[in-house]
Design a protein around this motif. Structure first.
Motif, PDB file in Angstrom:
ATOM      1  N   GLY A  10      30.888  18.923   8.802  1.00  0.00           N
ATOM      2  CA  GLY A  10      31.530  17.617   8.690  1.00  0.00           C
ATOM      3  C   GLY A  10      30.594  16.507   8.252  1.00  0.00           C
ATOM      4  O   GLY A  10      29.798  16.672   7.328  1.00  0.00           O
ATOM      5  N   GLY A  12      27.997  15.011   9.599  1.00  0.00           N
ATOM      6  CA  GLY A  12      26.544  15.162   9.723  1.00  0.00           C
ATOM      7  C   GLY A  12      25.858  14.024  10.448  1.00  0.00           C
ATOM      8  O   GLY A  12      24.651  13.823  10.290  1.00  0.00           O
ATOM      9  N   ASN A  14      25.093  13.902  13.533  1.00  0.00           N
ATOM     10  CA  ASN A  14      24.060  14.469  14.415  1.00  0.00           C
ATOM     11  C   ASN A  14      22.818  14.868  13.629  1.00  0.00           C
ATOM     12  O   ASN A  14      21.693  14.687  14.106  1.00  0.00           O
ATOM     13  CB  ASN A  14      24.610  15.649  15.219  1.00  0.00           C
ATOM     14  N   ALA A  89      25.284  21.569  14.022  1.00  0.00           N
ATOM     15  CA  ALA A  89      25.606  20.147  14.172  1.00  0.00           C
ATOM     16  C   ALA A  89      26.998  19.909  13.585  1.00  0.00           C
ATOM     17  O   ALA A  89      27.147  19.628  12.403  1.00  0.00           O
ATOM     18  CB  ALA A  89      24.558  19.292  13.464  1.00  0.00           C
ATOM     19  N   GLY A  90      28.013  20.118  14.434  1.00  0.00           N
ATOM     20  CA  GLY A  90      29.378  20.020  13.942  1.00  0.00           C
ATOM     21  C   GLY A  90      29.751  21.198  13.069  1.00  0.00           C
ATOM     22  O   GLY A  90      30.536  21.057  12.127  1.00  0.00           O
ATOM     23  N   PHE A  91      29.204  22.365  13.386  1.00  0.00           N
ATOM     24  CA  PHE A  91      29.527  23.582  12.624  1.00  0.00           C
ATOM     25  C   PHE A  91      30.707  24.275  13.301  1.00  0.00           C
ATOM     26  O   PHE A  91      30.675  24.534  14.494  1.00  0.00           O
ATOM     27  CB  PHE A  91      28.319  24.522  12.574  1.00  0.00           C
ATOM     28  N   MET A  92      31.771  24.528  12.531  1.00  0.00           N
ATOM     29  CA  MET A  92      33.047  24.889  13.130  1.00  0.00           C
ATOM     30  C   MET A  92      33.389  26.378  13.050  1.00  0.00           C
ATOM     31  O   MET A  92      34.565  26.737  13.143  1.00  0.00           O
ATOM     32  CB  MET A  92      34.164  24.048  12.488  1.00  0.00           C
ATOM     33  N   ILE A 110      25.456  21.485  19.591  1.00  0.00           N
ATOM     34  CA  ILE A 110      25.900  20.293  20.330  1.00  0.00           C
ATOM     35  C   ILE A 110      27.407  20.367  20.472  1.00  0.00           C
ATOM     36  O   ILE A 110      28.122  20.644  19.504  1.00  0.00           O
ATOM     37  CB  ILE A 110      25.458  18.979  19.668  1.00  0.00           C
ATOM     38  N   HIS A 111      27.881  20.157  21.709  1.00  0.00           N
ATOM     39  CA  HIS A 111      29.314  20.257  21.976  1.00  0.00           C
ATOM     40  C   HIS A 111      29.792  18.984  22.683  1.00  0.00           C
ATOM     41  O   HIS A 111      29.141  18.520  23.616  1.00  0.00           O
ATOM     42  CB  HIS A 111      29.613  21.486  22.848  1.00  0.00           C
ATOM     43  N   GLY A 120      35.618  24.882  22.915  1.00  0.00           N
ATOM     44  CA  GLY A 120      36.533  25.014  21.777  1.00  0.00           C
ATOM     45  C   GLY A 120      36.698  23.732  21.004  1.00  0.00           C
ATOM     46  O   GLY A 120      35.866  22.838  21.069  1.00  0.00           O
ATOM     47  N   TRP A 124      37.014  16.331  22.912  1.00  0.00           N
ATOM     48  CA  TRP A 124      37.262  14.943  23.331  1.00  0.00           C
ATOM     49  C   TRP A 124      38.750  14.722  23.553  1.00  0.00           C
ATOM     50  O   TRP A 124      39.153  14.042  24.493  1.00  0.00           O
ATOM     51  CB  TRP A 124      36.669  13.956  22.318  1.00  0.00           C
ATOM     52  N   HIS A 169      35.744   9.966  21.509  1.00  0.00           N
ATOM     53  CA  HIS A 169      34.800  10.703  20.661  1.00  0.00           C
ATOM     54  C   HIS A 169      33.655   9.798  20.218  1.00  0.00           C
ATOM     55  O   HIS A 169      32.483  10.199  20.221  1.00  0.00           O
ATOM     56  CB  HIS A 169      35.516  11.319  19.454  1.00  0.00           C
ATOM     57  N   GLN A 173      29.764  10.410  20.876  1.00  0.00           N
ATOM     58  CA  GLN A 173      28.807  10.601  19.777  1.00  0.00           C
ATOM     59  C   GLN A 173      27.540   9.775  19.955  1.00  0.00           C
ATOM     60  O   GLN A 173      26.448  10.219  19.576  1.00  0.00           O
ATOM     61  CB  GLN A 173      29.481  10.301  18.438  1.00  0.00           C
TER      62      GLN A 173
END
Ligand code: GAR
Length: 190
Positions: A10, A12, A14, A89-92, A110-111, A120, A124, A169, A173
């Motif tokens: 996404g 990025g 982070n 880092a926001g890898f889905m 990071i979750h 999952g 948020w 969220h 963040q």
């Protein structure tokens, strides 16, 4: 300097926080490769803007799966770039054995919740829908489960009465951007 590889899907932000910590001298590391499963992800553009190699991961057209062949290829590219630690880092997509085995105890995620609460997707939103009064974020080692690996650091934030999923969220963040660089420091001893 510790060589980091970053995987994201996404915006990025982070990754940007990690770059900022490197720039201000509080993290002795460098990001040598950024990979994304989404060719339109802003994380790729952010990386390229500052001269970091940024490449797309081919997942064979699957929307959610992370095929074994793709994981092997990612592992190979990270190794070729000399990566010592991998930051999700926001890898889905779920990382499984081909990639895990290539970097044992060297992949962090990071979750956006206080794990083990709300693993999952859209953690948020799960917190708001559940009526939680507190949430936060977690940096943890990645294992073969979904958001289950050993926890490195957590930070709490309040959930306010008028919070929407988006407003919570945003508050989470702010804390993510603080604890991710710190967690890398803790784990790597740099
Ligand atoms: C972050 O909030 C991260 O915690 C979350 O995606 C966002 C990515 O933002 N990750 C997950 O939900 C993983 N399941 P970013 O691209 O701006 O760093």
């Amino acid at each position: 300097k510790l060589k980091l590889g970053v995987l994201g899907s996404g915006s990025g932000s982070n990754m940007q926080a990690i770059l900022d910590a490197i720039d201000d001298g509080s993290l002795q590391a460098e990001i040598v490769l950024v990979l994304s499963d989404n060719e339109d992800a802003y994380i790729l553009e952010r990386a390229r803007k500052v001269g970091i190699a940024a490449e797309v991961i081919d997942c064979g057209g699957y929307a959610q799966r992370f095929p074994e062949a793709s994981q092997l290829e990612v592992a190979q590219r990270l190794k070729q770039a000399g990566v010592e630690m991998v930051c999700l880092a926001g890898f889905m997509r779920l990382v499984k054995s081909p990639l895990l085995d290539a970097f044992p105890q060297r992949i962090l995620n990071i979750h956006p919740s206080l794990l083990p609460a709300y693993p999952g997707l859209m953690a948020w939103k799960q917190a708001v829908d559940d009526g939680a009064t507190e949430s936060g974020c977690t940096v943890h080692y990645v294992d073969a489960g979904m958001d289950t690996g050993p926890i490195v650091l957590q930070a709490k934030v309040p959930v306010l009465g008028d919070d929407t999923a988006d407003s919570l969220h945003a508050r989470i963040q702010v804390e993510e951007h603080r604890i991710y660089p710190e967690a890398i420091r803790v784990v790597a001893g740099v």
